[in-house]
Write a protein that holds these residues in place. Structure first.
Motif, PDB file in Angstrom:
ATOM      1  N   THR A  63       0.827  -1.212   0.000  1.00 24.02           N
ATOM      2  CA  THR A  63       0.000   0.000   0.000  1.00 24.02           C
ATOM      3  C   THR A  63       0.855   1.254   0.000  1.00 24.02           C
ATOM      4  N   GLY A  64       1.985   1.214   0.709  1.00 23.24           N
ATOM      5  CA  GLY A  64       2.856   2.382   0.801  1.00 23.24           C
ATOM      6  C   GLY A  64       3.353   2.853  -0.551  1.00 23.24           C
ATOM      7  N   LEU A  65       3.675   1.885  -1.435  1.00 21.54           N
ATOM      8  CA  LEU A  65       4.159   2.255  -2.768  1.00 21.54           C
ATOM      9  C   LEU A  65       3.062   2.944  -3.568  1.00 21.54           C
ATOM     10  N   PHE A  66       1.831   2.428  -3.438  1.00 16.13           N
ATOM     11  CA  PHE A  66       0.708   3.034  -4.145  1.00 16.13           C
ATOM     12  C   PHE A  66       0.453   4.453  -3.635  1.00 16.13           C
ATOM     13  N   ILE A  67       0.448   4.611  -2.320  1.00 10.40           N
ATOM     14  CA  ILE A  67       0.199   5.925  -1.737  1.00 10.40           C
ATOM     15  C   ILE A  67       1.280   6.906  -2.158  1.00 10.40           C
ATOM     16  N   TYR A  68       2.512   6.444  -2.179  1.00 11.22           N
ATOM     17  CA  TYR A  68       3.637   7.297  -2.580  1.00 11.22           C
ATOM     18  C   TYR A  68       3.364   7.943  -3.939  1.00 11.22           C
ATOM     19  N   MET A  69       2.890   7.136  -4.892  1.00 12.89           N
ATOM     20  CA  MET A  69       2.648   7.668  -6.234  1.00 12.89           C
ATOM     21  C   MET A  69       1.333   8.424  -6.311  1.00 12.89           C
ATOM     22  N   TYR A  70       0.318   7.948  -5.574  1.00 12.47           N
ATOM     23  CA  TYR A  70      -0.993   8.578  -5.654  1.00 12.47           C
ATOM     24  C   TYR A  70      -0.949   9.993  -5.090  1.00 12.47           C
ATOM     25  N   VAL A  71      -0.196  10.186  -4.017  1.00 13.33           N
ATOM     26  CA  VAL A  71      -0.028  11.519  -3.443  1.00 13.33           C
ATOM     27  C   VAL A  71       0.634  12.438  -4.463  1.00 13.33           C
ATOM     28  N   ARG A  72       1.582  11.920  -5.209  1.00 15.56           N
ATOM     29  CA  ARG A  72       2.276  12.744  -6.208  1.00 15.56           C
ATOM     30  C   ARG A  72       1.358  13.087  -7.386  1.00 15.56           C
ATOM     31  N   LYS A  73       0.498  12.164  -7.751  1.00 11.73           N
ATOM     32  CA  LYS A  73      -0.481  12.473  -8.793  1.00 11.73           C
ATOM     33  C   LYS A  73      -1.403  13.600  -8.331  1.00 11.73           C
ATOM     34  N   GLU A  74      -1.863  13.504  -7.089  1.00 15.01           N
ATOM     35  CA  GLU A  74      -2.731  14.561  -6.552  1.00 15.01           C
ATOM     36  C   GLU A  74      -2.012  15.897  -6.522  1.00 15.01           C
ATOM     37  N   LEU A 245      -7.967   9.360  -1.221  1.00 16.50           N
ATOM     38  CA  LEU A 245      -9.022  10.087  -1.938  1.00 16.50           C
ATOM     39  C   LEU A 245      -8.611  11.539  -2.144  1.00 16.50           C
ATOM     40  N   TYR A 246      -8.597  11.953  -3.404  1.00 14.98           N
ATOM     41  CA  TYR A 246      -8.269  13.340  -3.739  1.00 14.98           C
ATOM     42  C   TYR A 246      -9.220  13.808  -4.829  1.00 14.98           C
ATOM     43  N   LEU A 247      -9.846  14.957  -4.622  1.00 14.97           N
ATOM     44  CA  LEU A 247     -10.895  15.414  -5.524  1.00 14.97           C
ATOM     45  C   LEU A 247     -10.416  16.384  -6.591  1.00 14.97           C
ATOM     46  N   SER A 248      -9.117  16.627  -6.649  1.00 15.36           N
ATOM     47  CA  SER A 248      -8.621  17.661  -7.581  1.00 15.36           C
ATOM     48  C   SER A 248      -8.958  17.357  -9.031  1.00 15.36           C
ATOM     49  N   LEU A 249      -8.861  16.086  -9.452  1.00 14.79           N
ATOM     50  CA  LEU A 249      -9.170  15.761 -10.844  1.00 14.79           C
ATOM     51  C   LEU A 249     -10.626  16.074 -11.158  1.00 14.79           C
ATOM     52  N   VAL A 284     -17.360   9.316  -7.856  1.00 10.80           N
ATOM     53  CA  VAL A 284     -16.564   9.152  -9.080  1.00 10.80           C
ATOM     54  C   VAL A 284     -15.084   8.974  -8.746  1.00 10.80           C
ATOM     55  N   THR A 285     -14.575   9.801  -7.846  1.00  8.29           N
ATOM     56  CA  THR A 285     -13.146   9.771  -7.533  1.00  8.29           C
ATOM     57  C   THR A 285     -12.766   8.487  -6.809  1.00  8.29           C
ATOM     58  N   ALA A 286     -13.575   8.066  -5.850  1.00  8.20           N
ATOM     59  CA  ALA A 286     -13.276   6.822  -5.129  1.00  8.20           C
ATOM     60  C   ALA A 286     -13.312   5.631  -6.076  1.00  8.20           C
ATOM     61  N   THR A 287     -14.284   5.617  -6.992  1.00  8.43           N
ATOM     62  CA  THR A 287     -14.384   4.528  -7.968  1.00  8.43           C
ATOM     63  C   THR A 287     -13.161   4.515  -8.876  1.00  8.43           C
ATOM     64  N   GLN A 288     -12.714   5.700  -9.314  1.00  7.18           N
ATOM     65  CA  GLN A 288     -11.513   5.783 -10.154  1.00  7.18           C
ATOM     66  C   GLN A 288     -10.278   5.296  -9.404  1.00  7.18           C
ATOM     67  N   ALA A 289     -10.177   5.639  -8.123  1.00  3.11           N
ATOM     68  CA  ALA A 289      -9.018   5.222  -7.335  1.00  3.11           C
ATOM     69  C   ALA A 289      -8.985   3.704  -7.170  1.00  3.11           C
ATOM     70  N   VAL A 290     -10.155   3.090  -6.953  1.00  2.00           N
ATOM     71  CA  VAL A 290     -10.225   1.628  -6.869  1.00  2.00           C
ATOM     72  C   VAL A 290      -9.779   1.015  -8.190  1.00  2.00           C
ATOM     73  N   ASP A 291     -10.263   1.583  -9.294  1.00  4.35           N
ATOM     74  CA  ASP A 291      -9.898   1.078 -10.626  1.00  4.35           C
ATOM     75  C   ASP A 291      -8.394   1.207 -10.859  1.00  4.35           C
ATOM     76  N   THR A 292      -7.828   2.350 -10.463  1.00  3.13           N
ATOM     77  CA  THR A 292      -6.383   2.549 -10.612  1.00  3.13           C
ATOM     78  C   THR A 292      -5.605   1.504  -9.827  1.00  3.13           C
ATOM     79  N   ALA A 293      -6.017   1.269  -8.590  1.00  4.24           N
ATOM     80  CA  ALA A 293      -5.337   0.274  -7.752  1.00  4.24           C
ATOM     81  C   ALA A 293      -5.425  -1.107  -8.389  1.00  4.24           C
ATOM     82  N   GLN A 294      -6.593  -1.462  -8.913  1.00  3.49           N
ATOM     83  CA  GLN A 294      -6.756  -2.770  -9.539  1.00  3.49           C
ATOM     84  C   GLN A 294      -5.906  -2.897 -10.805  1.00  3.49           C
ATOM     85  N   GLN A 295      -5.814  -1.805 -11.587  1.00  6.58           N
ATOM     86  CA  GLN A 295      -4.957  -1.823 -12.771  1.00  6.58           C
ATOM     87  C   GLN A 295      -3.493  -2.026 -12.402  1.00  6.58           C
TER      88      GLN A 295
END
Length: 388
Positions: A63-74, A245-249, A284-295
């Motif tokens: 999870t830490g690796l995912f969060i590391y990148m997800y925070v940077r995307k936000e 969860l980040y709503l900026s997008l 929408v954002t939570a669903t996209q984040a789940v999809d990103t994690a699954q990808q």
């Protein structure tokens, strides 16, 4: 229920003219928000989406690796709303001490955002409450270097600001005068601490975001900090165990409607339309984040299957692959540091990963080559390529 202006105007004097600044009424709204079946159902859907997002962390190998990148995307998306042109790859190159492809000030601003969010999450983990002090601490880091560093980082404003237009007299919106900022923020802090009454966390996040943006307590960085407030609240209240969860997008995609809704709330008290929009943004954002994690899980599994076919070389190559999940733009030198493997082994692994199509070299040079985990970057980049 018919509502009215959610606050009051006060006259302010600027050189050569007078203008009207808006001072918001304290939260929660009075009279209370009416929860019709549609709005209540939307918030129930939003809470379910957050629950699915919170549980997705169990799918992730790290999870830490995912969060590391997800925070940077936000950080990239939130800064894009403010006009920066830095991409996710630019930020990763900057963190690698490589030259990004955009002005240094742009990528520095994004890097500041990452540091500010990390600080806020660390303070919450220590048991520190969301408070005026925490706002100031985060703001100081947000504006510590680069563009905005001359806008009194960490201090509430002592001069008048405005939104849109060239001066308060022709502005789209004029926040409270500086001598009322502290009172307004004090009232917001009390609301966040459930005074005068407890407020459900998702509703609290929705209302507090509008209030923060209306007060606009700093000379710069208000939008970024106001968006951070949402995630910090959800983490503080244990709705999310990890900052996923980040709503900026969503706000970026619907930017004009988002601004119109904020103004409509202030002028007419139409909280219902804003709350509907906010709940939809969560869903929408939570669903996209789940999809990103699954990808990302699927990508990692597929690539590890390819690497397993390498026989005896698979073990060291999997070690490098795992390091790339945490830092998908990197150099051989950084991989040596992160894996403990010898330079010769790392270079052989990179050649194997390149031949498998997993890694791409970004530089055509003999030394200090930069490599990209292309599939990982492509998944994380989804949405950041939208027009600003």
């Amino acid at each position: 229920m018919k509502r009215e202006l959610q606050g009051h105007y006060v006259p302010i004097t600027t050189p050569g003219e007078q203008a009207q600044a808006f001072v918001p009424a304290p939260l929660p709204p009075d009279p209370p928000i009416e929860w019709g079946p549609a709005l209540r159902g939307k918030f129930d859907q939003a809470l379910l989406a957050l629950g699915r997002l919170d549980s997705v962390s169990t799918l992730l190998p790290d999870t830490g690796l995912f969060i590391y990148m997800y925070v940077r995307k936000e950080a990239v998306l939130s800064s894009m709303i403010e006009g920066t042109q830095s991409s996710l790859s630019d930020l990763l190159l900057f963190e690698l001490d490589e030259e990004p492809g955009v002005p240094l000030d742009d990528v520095q601003q994004v890097s500041n955002y990452v540091a500010a969010l990390d600080h806020g999450l660390k303070r919450l983990a220590e048991g520190f409450p969301i408070s005026l002090r925490l706002f100031r601490e985060i703001h100081e880091i947000l504006l510590s270097m680069g563009r905005g560093s001359h806008h009194t980082p960490g201090d509430f404003r002592r001069s008048q600001n405005w939104i849109g237009g060239s001066r308060p007299g022709n502005a789209v919106f004029v926040p409270p005068p500086p001598d009322q900022v502290l009172d307004c923020m004090g009232a917001l802090e009390r609301f966040l601490h459930d005074e005068p009454e407890a407020t459900p966390v998702l509703l609290k996040a929705a209302l507090a975001h509008v209030q923060f943006e209306t007060i606009h307590p700093f000379l710069d960085g208000n939008g970024r900090l106001g968006r951070l407030l949402i995630t910090l609240l959800l983490c503080e209240q244990n709705v999310l165990r990890m900052p996923m969860l980040y709503l900026s997008l969503y706000f970026k995609t619907h930017r004009q409607y988002y601004y119109d809704l904020l103004n409509t709330v202030r002028l007419t008290g139409d909280w219902g339309a804003w709350l509907d929009f906010f709940a939809e943004a969560i869903i929408v954002t939570a669903t996209q984040a789940v999809d990103t994690a699954q990808q990302l899980v699927a990508l990692s599994a597929a690539d590890r299957d390819k690497i397993q076919q390498l026989g005896r070389a698979a073990a060291s190559t999997l070690t490098v692959h795992n390091a790339l999940m945490g830092h998908p733009i990197t150099t051989a030198g950084s991989l040596v540091e992160n894996t403990g493997l010898t330079p010769a082994t790392v270079n052989k692994c990179l050649k194997r990963l390149t031949s498998l199509g997993i890694v791409h070299e970004l530089t055509a040079q003999k030394r200090n080559r930069v490599y990209s985990y292309a599939g990982y970057i492509a998944i994380m980049n989804q949405g950041t390529e939208l027009p600003v």
